[in-house]
Each structure stands twice: as C-alpha cells, then as structure tokens.
Design a protein around this motif. Structure first.
Motif, PDB file in Angstrom:
ATOM      1  N   ALA A 179      25.313  -7.962  62.106  1.00 52.34           N
ATOM      2  CA  ALA A 179      25.177  -8.983  63.134  1.00 52.34           C
ATOM      3  C   ALA A 179      24.403 -10.055  62.640  1.00 52.34           C
ATOM      4  O   ALA A 179      24.604 -11.110  63.081  1.00 52.34           O
ATOM      5  CB  ALA A 179      23.992  -8.256  64.054  1.00 52.34           C
ATOM      6  N   VAL A 204      32.355 -10.672  66.691  1.00 51.01           N
ATOM      7  CA  VAL A 204      31.916  -9.151  66.147  1.00 51.01           C
ATOM      8  C   VAL A 204      32.902  -8.325  66.875  1.00 51.01           C
ATOM      9  O   VAL A 204      33.582  -7.507  66.399  1.00 51.01           O
ATOM     10  CB  VAL A 204      30.413  -8.575  66.450  1.00 51.01           C
ATOM     11  CG1 VAL A 204      30.360  -7.077  66.330  1.00 51.01           C
ATOM     12  CG2 VAL A 204      29.693  -9.201  65.769  1.00 51.01           C
ATOM     13  N   THR A 244      26.498  -3.607  67.349  1.00 48.88           N
ATOM     14  CA  THR A 244      26.316  -4.707  66.268  1.00 48.88           C
ATOM     15  C   THR A 244      26.558  -6.086  66.987  1.00 48.88           C
ATOM     16  O   THR A 244      25.864  -6.936  66.916  1.00 48.88           O
ATOM     17  CB  THR A 244      27.554  -4.839  65.171  1.00 48.88           C
ATOM     18  OG1 THR A 244      27.363  -3.403  64.491  1.00 48.88           O
ATOM     19  CG2 THR A 244      27.302  -6.026  64.378  1.00 48.88           C
ATOM     20  N   GLY A 245      27.501  -6.176  68.055  1.00 50.60           N
ATOM     21  CA  GLY A 245      27.619  -7.185  68.742  1.00 50.60           C
ATOM     22  C   GLY A 245      26.453  -7.500  69.648  1.00 50.60           C
ATOM     23  O   GLY A 245      26.337  -8.672  69.897  1.00 50.60           O
ATOM     24  N   ARG A 249      25.497 -13.963  63.476  1.00 55.67           N
ATOM     25  CA  ARG A 249      24.661 -14.987  63.938  1.00 55.67           C
ATOM     26  C   ARG A 249      24.786 -16.129  63.097  1.00 55.67           C
ATOM     27  O   ARG A 249      24.566 -17.456  63.506  1.00 55.67           O
ATOM     28  CB  ARG A 249      23.334 -14.462  64.108  1.00 55.67           C
ATOM     29  CG  ARG A 249      22.147 -15.076  64.811  1.00 55.67           C
ATOM     30  CD  ARG A 249      22.266 -14.877  66.053  1.00 55.67           C
ATOM     31  NE  ARG A 249      21.564 -15.772  66.879  1.00 55.67           N
ATOM     32  CZ  ARG A 249      21.260 -15.745  68.348  1.00 55.67           C
ATOM     33  NH1 ARG A 249      21.541 -14.600  69.055  1.00 55.67           N
ATOM     34  NH2 ARG A 249      20.484 -16.691  69.114  1.00 55.67           N
ATOM     35  N   ALA A 306      23.770  -9.124  67.625  1.00 59.85           N
ATOM     36  CA  ALA A 306      24.217 -10.486  67.277  1.00 59.85           C
ATOM     37  C   ALA A 306      23.893 -11.284  68.654  1.00 59.85           C
ATOM     38  O   ALA A 306      23.452 -12.391  68.421  1.00 59.85           O
ATOM     39  CB  ALA A 306      25.452 -10.491  66.850  1.00 59.85           C
TER      40      ALA A 306
END
Length: 627
Positions: free
Chosen positions: A126, A172, A397-398, A130, A401
């Motif tokens: 993440a 992601v 993870t998305g 970013r 982020a």
C-alpha cells in the motif's frame, strides 16, 4: 473438570506441526555461494522510493542525522538477521518464519508471527501504491491531489490521509486483477526494475556530493526562523512538528532513534537470505557473511541518498511527499526530471506487482493449515491462481492505500517487522536450551526422560528442602538439557521480555527529559537493569543443546537479548496512532484464531485434507465451505 479443560486448551495453543517426509529427489540442491546470496538479498532489501522516506524523516524527525538513523537501523537489523539465520538452521527446509515457528514453537506462536508477517506485506505494498501516486501527481503538476482534496477530503483522525487517494486504490486493484487473470512474475522485469532503482540512487548520490553544501548540515535557528511561522504540512511523521534546534542533529538523540524505528522498514528482507541455508554451498560462512554484506550495501545506498538530499536542500525545505524534483532542479541536467520520474514510477509499479505475489502465498499457506478461513485456499481451475487469497489481499491493500498516508504505512510495516524479529530472537533464546525435539512424522516419538538429580529424594519434602532444590536447579543445573531446565529458560526469557518492555517505556520517558540525573527514573532503571542481568545469568547457567547446526548465534544468551531489547525500544518510538492501528490488526487476528483457527487447524483435525492440497473454484463449484 475445569483444570482438565484448561490443560487441553493450553495443549492446543502449543501444538506443533511435524515435517512431511520428502524424497531425496525433492530435496533442494545446494548451489548458492556468497555472491548469489548477496544478489538475492540486495534484490529484496534495496527498496524503491527510499528518497521519499529519507526526505520525510530528515524534515520532521532526525534532520541530516537521518544518516545515523539508517546506521542504527542497519546494526539492529544485523542482530535480527543472525537470529533469523539460526532459526532457519533448526529446520532442514526452505520456508518462512511462520513455518519454522509452527514446527519449533507451536501453533499460537506461529499464528502471531504469520499474522504479523502479513501486515508488513500489505502495508508495504500500500505504501508503494501511495508513493506511486505522489510521483505521478508531481509529474502532471499536482492536479490529482488538488482535485481529490477538494472532492474527497478526510476530516478524520490524524493517522488518516487528508484525502482519499483513488489513484493508489486503482493501481492496487489493477495489479490484483492482473494476478487473478493469471499474470506471472517476470524475472527480466524484476532485473530491469532493480537496475533502474540502482541507477536512480547513483544519480541522486552523485548529484548530492557534487552540488551539495556542507553549510546545510550546520544550520542555525536564524537560517530558517521564517520557515517556522505557518508551517503546516500534511505529511508530518509524528515528530515534534518544529524545525528543531539546528546543526547536524536538530531533533537530538530521541529524533535519531525515532528515525531508526521508521527506517527499519528499509532493511526488511533479511529473511530472504537466512532461509536459504539448505540451498547454500557453505552455509556456515556464506549465510552470515551475505547478511553482513547485504545490509552494508543497502546502508551505503540509503545513507548516501540521505546525505545527498540534506546537502543539496536544507532539510526544513524538503518536500517529503516527493523530494526528487528538488534535487533534479539543482543538478546539471534538468531534462533528467521526466526521465527519472517516469523510470521511478515504472520501478514502483513493478515492485507492487512483485509484492502482490508474496501476500497470497502466505495467506493461503495459513489457510491450508486451518489457521485462516479455508475458503482462502481455493484456486481457479482455469487460471490456476489463488483467486480468493489474491482478491482478499488486494482489497485490503487497496483500502489501506486509499485511506492512510505513506509515512503511516511505513510505520505500520516497521512495527510489524520489529515484532516478528523480536519473536524470532526469543525463539533462538529458548530453543538452544531445550532437549532434542521430534520434527518429522516418520520419526518415532519417544518419551522424554528427565535426568535425575541427586537432590531429588523423598526426604526433601519440607519447604526448605524444596527451596534448596530450586536454587540448585538454577545455579547447578544438569550437564545436558532437560525438560525442567528448558522450562526454567522459557520462564526466565518471558520474565526478561516483560522487564525489557518496562525498561524501554522508562527510557523513552527519560529520554524526553534528556536523561536528566535528577529524574526519578534513575533508580528504577538501575533496579530493572540489575534484575535483567541477574535473570540473564540464570539462563547462561543452563545447559545448551549440543545439536550441530550450520550456523549458531554467537554470544548466547546476550546477542538475542540485545536484539529483543533494541527491537522493543524501537517499537516504543512509534507513534500512538500507529500503535492503535496495530492493536486493532492484532485484535482482529486473535478473534479469527480463537473463533476459527484453533478449531479448524490441521493439527486438531486429522481428517481434513493435507496441507499440500488445495480446492479449486469454478463456476460449478459451490462457494460455501464443504465442512
């Protein structure tokens, strides 16, 4: 009845996984020399975007002394690397800390390590997404961040970003979709990515040492007094929020250590070398030397980048979210901005793609063992991918982020990594003093026979005799490890961890007072230190297991204890917001384990399919579990 239930429950927590026997044809062939291991280690440890972290740490936490922060983090990660190397030597298989701890330490211990190994993978990926958003945004004139701040501003706790980064989320999800469709990791693309990263670091370091000015390491308050007024930056790392007192270390010793805790993330990957013992030609020499050389190379790169930025740009003027354009504008080749920015962006995307491969593997392994939901083991019959594990890891993870700042994600990676490293060091401290254990299913389990002590006699039934017996066990133990001596070490090591946590908390508070001699912390710290030394001596007196390993941590028990202490102390430097998120992550993990994993683990249900079997997901396959 209650005692029997408690005993059975405790036995479930310490159940160990036995190794499946393998044929000689399946055993890995030793083919890696020291150079090969160094290449593997540098490829995993030399991370993209170090200049983003270095710029943020320099501005808010350590100033030009970020170089010292990277040095401290390197030394501490070296201790953890040695512990990792011996941990891998105990199990004659290539694997991970999760596998080794399940075999050697027990189920709950393995779950904690596995669950907190997922955290750095998720947060690290993440963070890369970013950072990619920051770089792409700066390339097109910051239009994305301005539009998202106006439309999706997050007026929530400070640990969240100021705006929802949908570009990072989309990146992601794009990588997740590619994995679900069966995209494979390309060795060529990985090599190109590493090459671009090395070229970028070389460019930054050369620019810094050619165009740098040593006066930027000797700034005074007068040099930047005007910058203190109205300074509000959304990318603060949780430091003092001021510009410091000037000089090379404007935030003092406390800032250096807090910077080391954050920079520790960039040395994550030493396990990639330590777990290659069965594939190394001469693991006794190549494993420790490759760990030392890899960490030294990465330290030179990271410290060189930190020195370059703080020499070229005064640390209080660094733009932490994307400092690359600043150093390019001061270089001799301005067109390099677009070339290097695009190259860095491609490097980041490649790293995200590679990182997304590792997360589903660990998640599905824990699910195959029954510690996570078994639906995560399913693979798609057409693409051959772990579709449920990939989508779960990608969605999580998305989300991270989307909502969290880059620097907060790095802090979460650091605290998770430090916890795993501490648990590995604790394992080494305990295992070396245990009697021989049965690791394989094809070995006959034998009852452990305790070496009888001459002082164990029915005549010693009085309390005084029992106390004398305990003292003799502590100071005059048997010559070989027994179950009782192993329990003594386990109890003493657990007590030492508790004492070190208390001492670290005191030292953190004491350092905020610049270690004043008038502080009431002094006698408490001295008392705790004496207790730690005394308990350490008790452990040192116990007999060690003479099992031959290709690598053993030197100076036992001191080195593992030092590693545990410095890891705990660095964890105490992490901000309270990061600890809150870390606590929530582990609460969720324990709810999963005690609500599902402890009842569905393979070690508890022998009728379940073996760990090597996976289920397939097709349009004709029901989505519910078949339990």
């Amino acid at each position: 009845m209650l005692s029997q239930f408690v005993h059975q429950f405790g036995q479930k927590l310490i159940r160990k996984r036995l190794l499946e026997p393998i044929d000689d044809s399946e055993r890995p062939v030793a083919h890696l020399n020291t150079l090969n291991l160094v290449i593997v280690g540098v490829g995993r440890m030399l991370r993209a975007g170090v200049y983003i972290l270095a710029g943020a740490v320099a501005k808010y936490i350590a100033g030009p002394a970020t170089i010292i922060s990277f040095l401290v983090a390197a030394l501490f990660s070296l201790l953890s690397g040695f512990c990792y190397a011996e941990f891998g030597a105990w199990v004659p298989r290539s694997g991970s800390a999760y596998l080794y701890s399940y075999i050697m330490m027990g189920q709950l211990y393995a779950f904690i390590i596995g669950w907190n190994s997922i955290l750095p993978l998720v947060m690290g990926t993440a963070g890369l997404a970013r950072a990619s958003s920051y770089i792409f945004d700066s390339l097109i004139g910051n239009h994305i961040s301005q539009a998202l701040q106006e439309t999706f501003s997050l007026h929530l706790p400070y640990s969240l970003a100021t705006y929802a980064d949908f570009f990072a989320l989309g990146l992601v999800l794009l990588m997740t979709g590619l994995l679900v469709l069966g995209a494979r990791e390309s060795i060529l693309v990985t090599k190109i990515s590493i090459g671009i990263n090395i070229l970028l670091l070389i460019f930054i370091i050369i620019t810094g040492f050619v165009k740098g000015d040593l006066r930027n390491w000797k700034l005074t308050e007068q040099d930047y007094k005007l910058n203190t007024s109205g300074s509000r930056d959304i990318h603060a790392l949780g430091g003092s929020g001021l510009l410091g007192s000037g000089g090379f270390a404007p935030f003092g010793f406390e800032g250096i250590l807090q910077g080391a805790a954050t920079c520790f993330y960039y040395y994550f990957g030493v396990d990639g070398i330590a777990t290659k013992g069965v594939e190394a030609l001469n693991p006794h020499r190549s494993i420790p030397w490759s760990i030392v050389i890899t960490i030294f190379i990465c330290f030179l790169a990271y410290s060189g980048v930190s020195a370059a930025f703080t020499l070229v740009v005064p640390y209080h003027q660094i733009q932490p979210h994307d400092p690359l354009p600043q150093i390019i504008l001061r270089s001799w080749w301005l067109p390099a901005r677009y070339f290097l920015t695009i190259g860095t962006l491609c490097n980041f995307i490649s790293r995200i793609h590679s990182a997304m491969f590792r997360m589903p593997s660990l998640i599905s392994t824990m699910a195959e063992d029954g510690l996570l939901f078994r639906v995560l083991t399913r693979i798609h019959v057409r693409t051959g991918t772990r579709v449920v594990a990939i989508m779960s890891a990608g969605n999580l993870t998305g989300l991270m982020a989307l909502l969290f700042r880059f620097t907060d994600l790095v802090d979460l990676v650091s605290v998770g990594t430090l916890l795993v490293y501490s648990l590995v060091a604790f394992s080494i401290l305990v295992l070396r003093y245990q009697p021989d254990q049965n690791l394989s299913k094809n070995e006959n389990t034998e009852e452990e026979t305790e070496v009888p002590d001459s002082d164990e006699h029915p005549v010693y039934s009085e309390p005084e005799a029992r106390n004398s017996n305990i003292l003799k066990r502590l100071w005059f133990p048997p010559s070989t490890p027994t179950r009782k001596s192993g329990q003594i070490v386990y109890g003493c090591a657990s007590l030492l961890v508790l004492l070190m946590i208390i001492l670290s908390l005191i030292l953190v508070q004491w350092s905020s007072q610049e270690f004043s001699g008038d502080s009431g912390y002094t006698p408490v710290a001295v008392l705790l230190l004496l207790l730690i030394i005394g308990v350490t001596v008790i452990i040192w007196r116990q007999p060690q297991n003479p099992i031959p390993l290709y690598f053993k941590v030197p100076a036992l028990p001191v080195l593992p204890l030092v590693s545990i202490f410095v890891n705990i102390y660095l964890m105490m430097q992490i901000t309270s917001g990061t600890w809150a998120i870390f606590g929530i992550w582990n609460v969720i993990g324990f709810l999963i384990y005690f609500g599902y994993g402890i009842r569905h683990s393979l070690e508890n249900n022998e009728q379940l399919p073996p760990a090597s079997t996976t289920q397939t997901l097709d349009k004709n396959t029901p989505t519910a579990e078949s339990s």
